[in-house]
Motif scaffolding. Structure first.
Motif, PDB file in Angstrom:
ATOM      1  N   VAL A   8       0.826  -1.087  -0.139  1.00  0.00           N
ATOM      2  CA  VAL A   8      -0.321  -0.238   0.020  1.00  0.00           C
ATOM      3  C   VAL A   8       0.877   1.393  -0.224  1.00  0.00           C
ATOM      4  N   LYS A   9       2.167   1.421   0.514  1.00  0.00           N
ATOM      5  CA  LYS A   9       3.031   2.407   0.763  1.00  0.00           C
ATOM      6  C   LYS A   9       3.293   2.540  -0.590  1.00  0.00           C
ATOM      7  N   TYR A  10       3.928   1.543  -0.975  1.00  0.00           N
ATOM      8  CA  TYR A  10       4.184   1.629  -3.052  1.00  0.00           C
ATOM      9  C   TYR A  10       3.409   2.182  -4.001  1.00  0.00           C
ATOM     10  N   MET A  11       2.079   2.057  -3.694  1.00  0.00           N
ATOM     11  CA  MET A  11       1.013   2.704  -4.279  1.00  0.00           C
ATOM     12  C   MET A  11       1.054   3.883  -4.249  1.00  0.00           C
ATOM     13  N   TRP A  12       0.909   4.685  -2.619  1.00  0.00           N
ATOM     14  CA  TRP A  12       1.737   6.279  -2.633  1.00  0.00           C
ATOM     15  C   TRP A  12       2.617   6.584  -3.561  1.00  0.00           C
ATOM     16  N   PRO A  38      -6.085   6.909  -4.430  1.00  0.00           N
ATOM     17  CA  PRO A  38      -7.226   6.868  -5.276  1.00  0.00           C
ATOM     18  C   PRO A  38      -7.491   5.466  -4.115  1.00  0.00           C
ATOM     19  N   ARG A  39      -6.723   4.317  -5.461  1.00  0.00           N
ATOM     20  CA  ARG A  39      -6.274   3.152  -5.252  1.00  0.00           C
ATOM     21  C   ARG A  39      -6.016   2.465  -3.828  1.00  0.00           C
ATOM     22  N   GLN A  40      -5.819   2.967  -2.950  1.00  0.00           N
ATOM     23  CA  GLN A  40      -4.605   3.256  -1.509  1.00  0.00           C
ATOM     24  C   GLN A  40      -6.278   2.824  -0.592  1.00  0.00           C
ATOM     25  N   ALA A  41      -6.586   4.102  -0.716  1.00  0.00           N
ATOM     26  CA  ALA A  41      -7.538   4.839   0.233  1.00  0.00           C
ATOM     27  C   ALA A  41      -9.049   3.285  -0.294  1.00  0.00           C
TER      28      ALA A  41
END
Length: 709
Positions: free
Chosen positions: A372-376, A382-385
């Motif tokens: 999830v941190k990599y998505m940031w 939006p996908r992380q949220a």
């Protein structure tokens, strides 16, 4: 140490067999998510599949080992006939099969049990297995032999009218066995069973079954007992078709060390070599751990630990299997989300049943948090949220990630075998010679970060054309035809590289024709800087690569790109913790424990085992409520090298009577019961190896350990 040399006589109780425990009791019930039933069912299903595969592997391996041995035992007495004479001049030597099994002692029991079953099924029902612990003299050896052969139920199936033979009323000798054998098979000898011969209409008599004696641990037998027993058996060869099977752990020369020439000359030995346990372990790893039969896998640290225990301690594949089973049990017991470690076809149903609490546990996994941190970092906020707040989206993502791990494995193992093929024959084998060594290396970290991998690539760039093309052909054969869709074009690319190597001589000839001879350099007077620059230019011209070197570099770079793409460490994958078990500390504490430290911890901190709250509240003092052995142990820690038994007794009585009145009177006139309890505790401490008697002072004992708990 014998009991007679102890401080006191020892009495040990036998409490009988242990009761079977329900495995459901071991799963914790106080967790936030109640998944223990699903975890238990998943574990039982997976281990049943793994155990079935292991049994099939053992059966196939044992069949290859014992085929020749069974043929030998079946054909060595085909011409044997019963005779009334005491000796048969045609048989002077006992047929003996020397089975060299290797030093993996824990595995010998299963191997010989399988061998006995095969001998009874295919060769003869008259099979006895003899162990050194039961054969300390000739009489016990004969008793063990007769007991196993005469009590075999298969011997009396055809003779239902005759009463069973009672061993208690018969003398313990081979004459008893010879008479019994003659009575049982004399009918077959006088009027043999008729069967069609393989040549046509003739008839042939059924051969008599041999008497097979299996010595499981030949090196542990007493030489005198073994010599006398073999001599007795050789004298009955005219009456009994005796066959020996020697289980030898070291080498055949052990027979000559145990037996003199006069006894070994009565044996007609043939050697049978069982494959080493390392070969069995390689098959187990290739066909069980590196296959699709089980989604559960070992992490790098646990895998290396089990390998180290195998290679440096016992050479036992059975202990390796027990370690695998323990790892699987602990994984499903300690990980509340381990029920997702299931076959690929069951993942969809498991993810649909996930509750809110279970999804929260998935969000707390370290690998998922990194994901999830990599998505940031890549601006997918939006996908992380959605993954952090929406349970439905998280279920879809969990299904996607778990499917990705299974797909990753299908692509991982073919490339791993390809890498092993390339590096296994390099000088000094930087990545190891065996596939299991390469597998352990790749499990730990990405292959591109490994210095040994970089060294292996450098060595590959120095290989000759014949060596490199041979490795390419081996890689193409080890990949096979059953490859994932993403890797279908790899064999075609390897075949294209081989074709280019075959046509390389044409490029070399054309380049030689186009090459223009260089003019000799003109020597001019110059300074040091200009000379250095000119020499560097000349060196660059000399380093021009040949067509083979260019093609070789291109080939190595191609494989390097494949390995960097597919041989990624499983630790980098999201939800890695659900399918891989890597808790090496738990495995080490249970499978490779230190007995001395465990005993010292138990004696020094008995409240952790006995749940004594009073002792835990008063750790600075010695409580009289703890066992006598713990009191004696703690008192001996306060002494020097020699311990005075009288002073030790007074200190023990002081501790035990600290809560009672008239302490001084009881110390001066101690109770005999306390004296007996003290002597028993000191004896137990001596049995554990903490103290020993000494001749320096008769009323003292010597301390054998130093330091506290």
């Amino acid at each position: 140490m014998e009991t007679g040399s102890s401080v006191s006589k020892g009495v040990f109780a036998y409490k009988g067999k242990k009761k079977s425990v329900n495995p459901e009791k071991y799963f914790p019930r106080t967790e936030t998510v109640n998944t223990w039933k699903r975890r238990l069912e998943t574990y039982q299903s997976l281990w049943e599949n793994v155990d079935t595969e292991i049994q099939i592997l053992q059966s196939n391996l044992n069949t290859k080992i014992f085929d020749d041995l069974l043929k030998f035992t079946k054909t060595c007495h085909t011409d044997f006939t019963l005779s009334s004479q005491t000796g048969n001049p045609r048989t002077k030597e006992v047929p003996t099969a020397a089975l060299v099994t290797g030093v993996n002692t824990p595995d010998h029991g299963v191997m010989f049990a399988t061998l006995v079953n095969l001998l009874q099924e295919r060769v003869s029902p008259l099979v006895a297995i003899l162990q050194s612990k039961d054969c300390n003299n000739v009489k016990n050896t004969l008793s063990k032999l007769l007991g196993q052969i005469l009590k075999n139920p298969q011997l009396f199936i055809e003779d239902e009218e005759s009463p069973e033979v009672s061993q208690k009323n018969l003398p313990i000798s081979l004459a008893t066995l010879a008479d019994w054998y003659d009575d049982k098979y004399s009918l077959n000898h006088s009027s043999p069973k008729k069967r069609k011969s393989t040549g046509g209409g003739g008839v042939d008599s059924q051969p008599l079954p041999p008497v097979i004696m299996v010595f499981e641990d030949l090196e542990s037998f007493q030489p005198r007992v073994l010599q006398e027993f073999i001599t007795i058996c050789s004298n009955y060869l005219g009456q009994l078709p005796i066959v020996f099977v020697f289980g030898i752990a070291t080498s055949v020369s052990a027979v000559h060390r145990l037996l003199p020439n006069s006894v070994s000359s009565t044996l007609c030995m043939e050697k049978f070599q069982a494959p080493p346990s390392t070969e069995y372990l390689t098959l187990l790893i290739n066909q069980i751990l590196m296959s699709k039969c089980c989604p559960f896998k070992l992490g790098s640290r646990v895998f290396k630990l089990l390998l180290d225990i195998f290679l440096y301690h016992d050479f036992s594949v059975l202990n390796f299997i027990k370690g695998l089973q323990f790892s699987m049990m602990d994984h499903f017991m300690s990980n509340p989300m381990s029920h997702l470690c299931c076959p690929l076809e069951d993942i969809s149903n498991q993810t649909k049943r996930l509750s809110n609490n279970e999804l929260e546990l998935i969000r707390q996994l370290p690998s998922f948090m990194r994901y999830v941190k990599y998505m940031w970092r890549v601006a997918l906020l939006p996908r992380q949220a959605e993954l952090l707040t929406d349970d439905t989206e998280l279920k879809i993502e969990v299904l996607k990630l778990l499917t990705r791990i299974h797909t990753f494995r299908e692509e991982f193992y073919p490339m791993l075998r390809c890498l092993h093929t390339l590096v296994s024959k390099l000088p000094k084998q930087p990545l190891g010679k065996q596939l299991r060594e390469v597998y352990a290396t790749v499990l730990g970290w990405n292959i591109e970060e490994n210095e040994d991998y970089k060294t292996s690539l450098d060595l590959l760039k120095f290989m000759s054309k014949d060596e490199l093309t041979g490795l390419l052909r081996e890689c193409a054969s080890c990949l096979g035809d059953d490859l994932p869709s993403n890797q279908k074009d790899i064999p075609t690319s390897i075949a294209s590289l081989l074709d280019r190597f075959d046509t390389l001589h044409e490029l070399v000839e054309s380049e030689e024709e186009e090459q223009v001879p260089e003019s000799s350099p003109v020597i001019k007077k110059t300074d040091l800087h200009s000379l250095k620059k000119r020499l560097q230019e000349m060196e660059k011209k000399k380093k021009k690569l040949s067509p083979y070197e260019k093609l070789r570099s291109e080939c190595i770079d191609y494989f390097d790109s494949l390995f960097r793409k597919y041989l990624v460490s499983p630790k980098t994958l999201p939800l890695y913790e659900l399918l891989y078990y890597d808790s090496a500390s738990k495995v080490r504490s249970h499978l490779a424990a230190s007995p001395r430290s465990a005993v010292q911890l138990a004696l020094g901190n008995s409240h952790t085992y006995l749940h004594n709250q009073l002792e835990s509240d008063n750790l600075g003092t010695i409580s009289p409520d703890i066992p006598d052995l713990c009191i004696v142990y703690k008192l001996h820690l306060e002494c020097s090298q020699l311990i005075n038994l009288y002073d030790w007794l007074q200190a023990f009585i002081t501790v035990k009577t600290s809560n009672e009145e008239e302490n001084d009177d009881q110390t001066k006139n101690p109770d005999k019961i306390l004296q007996a309890r003290f002597i028993r505790a000191v004896s137990e401490l001596q049995f554990l190896g903490f103290v020993k008697p000494t001749k320096r002072k008769t009323d003292h004992v010597a301390r054998l350990t130093w330091g506290g708990c």
